[in-house]
Design a protein around this motif. Structure first.
Motif, PDB file in Angstrom:
ATOM      1  N   ARG A 209       0.815  -1.353   0.101  1.00  0.00           N
ATOM      2  CA  ARG A 209      -0.013   0.116   0.037  1.00  0.00           C
ATOM      3  C   ARG A 209       0.786   1.200   0.068  1.00  0.00           C
ATOM      4  O   ARG A 209       0.578   2.425  -0.462  1.00  0.00           O
ATOM      5  N   ARG A 210       1.883   1.073   0.653  1.00  0.00           N
ATOM      6  CA  ARG A 210       2.869   2.357   0.453  1.00  0.00           C
ATOM      7  C   ARG A 210       3.406   2.729  -0.662  1.00  0.00           C
ATOM      8  O   ARG A 210       3.527   3.805  -1.120  1.00  0.00           O
ATOM      9  N   GLN A 211       3.838   1.673  -1.238  1.00  0.00           N
ATOM     10  CA  GLN A 211       4.453   2.013  -2.539  1.00  0.00           C
ATOM     11  C   GLN A 211       3.426   2.378  -3.660  1.00  0.00           C
ATOM     12  O   GLN A 211       3.886   3.235  -4.301  1.00  0.00           O
ATOM     13  N   GLN A 214       2.514   5.910  -2.922  1.00  0.00           N
ATOM     14  CA  GLN A 214       3.762   6.691  -3.224  1.00  0.00           C
ATOM     15  C   GLN A 214       4.143   6.939  -4.771  1.00  0.00           C
ATOM     16  O   GLN A 214       4.522   7.927  -5.136  1.00  0.00           O
TER      17      GLN A 214
END
Length: 298
Positions: A209-211, A214
């Motif tokens: 989810r972070r990648q 981002q």
């Protein structure tokens, strides 16, 4: 308190019944029942509730179980110290690792270790990262290899490196046919392991989810799929894309059913850690395995 009482308690908790535990320990049922009564008398608490299908742990029993397991593991460590008095790499060593890591150089390092130390019996089992830590802490295995750090102070951790993860899609979808359309517009459905609601540690679903966020992808839909194999099959069928360990999909890449997306913002690495109990006895055989795994190529 006697070791035999602790072994009886743990065996009953794992078997969820007195008869199965008695068979496992080669005891009669009256004998194992007597050991539990003695243990309960000493603790001043009931450890099991009897139900129609067997037994379940009481609240005191649940609290006592991890300590009993670790006490048994400590005694086994003492036995290993005595048996390894000659400081030779021999005996038995057990290791738990996350299944997807079997596709990395870790298994090559283990194979080389077995050839170098034929007197050592190495046993392996696979589990999720969280379960790998539990198995190590409970003394059920000597060593664990897992994704991400586990800050538990009862564990020693060694960073082995990062396993490369890359964005992938079905092999029959070509960027060239839609070259004018940004990738962020083409790929909005991402398959992922389910988020662990109570996980205190950084983990794979959080990483994905972070990648994705981002990378500036808007309107993303995350689809929970609890198996890496199922994720690959669903991506091949066109049900979405994913961020997967490169080592886990070499066969699919060779067949052309999956392909790596040219999307550098999404590429990253998953830290892989070697763990063992802080107070564990490190036998010569175990030390040699730790050394061998530190040379593994991820």
């Amino acid at each position: 308190m006697e070791l035999s009482q602790l072994e009886a308690f743990v065996a009953i908790a794992e078997a969820k019944g007195f008869s199965k535990a008695a068979n496992k320990l080669n005891l009669t049922q009256p004998a194992i029942s007597r050991r539990i009564r003695q243990l309960e008398d000493m603790l001043g608490a009931s450890l099991f509730d009897r139900i129609a299908t067997g037994v379940v742990l009481t609240e005191p029993g649940e609290s006592f179980l991890p300590y009993a397991r670790r006490a048994i593991a400590s005694v086994r460590d003492g036995v290993d110290i005595v048996r390894d008095g000659l400081a030779q790499a021999r005996g038995a060593v057990s290791c738990a690792l996350v299944g997807t890591l079997a596709s990395t150089g870790i298994t090559d390092a283990m194979h080389a270790y077995c050839r170098a130390y034929p007197q050592v019996e190495l046993t392996l089992r696979t589990a999720s990262s969280a379960v790998v830590s539990t198995l190590v802490l409970n003394g059920e295995v000597n060593l664990g290899v897992r994704y991400f750090d586990d800050p538990n102070p009862d564990l020693k951790r060694i960073l082995l490196g990062d396993e490369r993860v890359v964005p992938v899609a079905a092999g029959d979808v070509g960027d060239q046919t839609q070259a004018s359309v940004p990738l962020s517009q083409l790929y909005k459905k991402w398959l992922s392991f389910p988020l662990e609601q109570h996980a205190a540690q950084f983990n794979y679903p959080v990483l994905l989810r972070r990648q994705v966020l981002q990378a500036g992808i808007e309107g993303v839909e995350f689809v929970d799929v609890d198996s890496l194999t199922a994720q690959k099959r669903m991506i091949e069928a066109g049900f979405g894309c994913g961020l997967l360990p490169l080592s886990s999909m070499q066969e699919e890449l060779d067949r052309g059913t999956l392909r790596v997306l040219d999307w550098p913002q999404l590429c990253t690495g998953i830290p892989v850690y070697l763990i063992y109990r802080s107070r564990a006895y490190i036998s010569p055989a175990l030390q040699c395995l730790v050394t061998a795994l530190q040379t593994a190529t991820l």
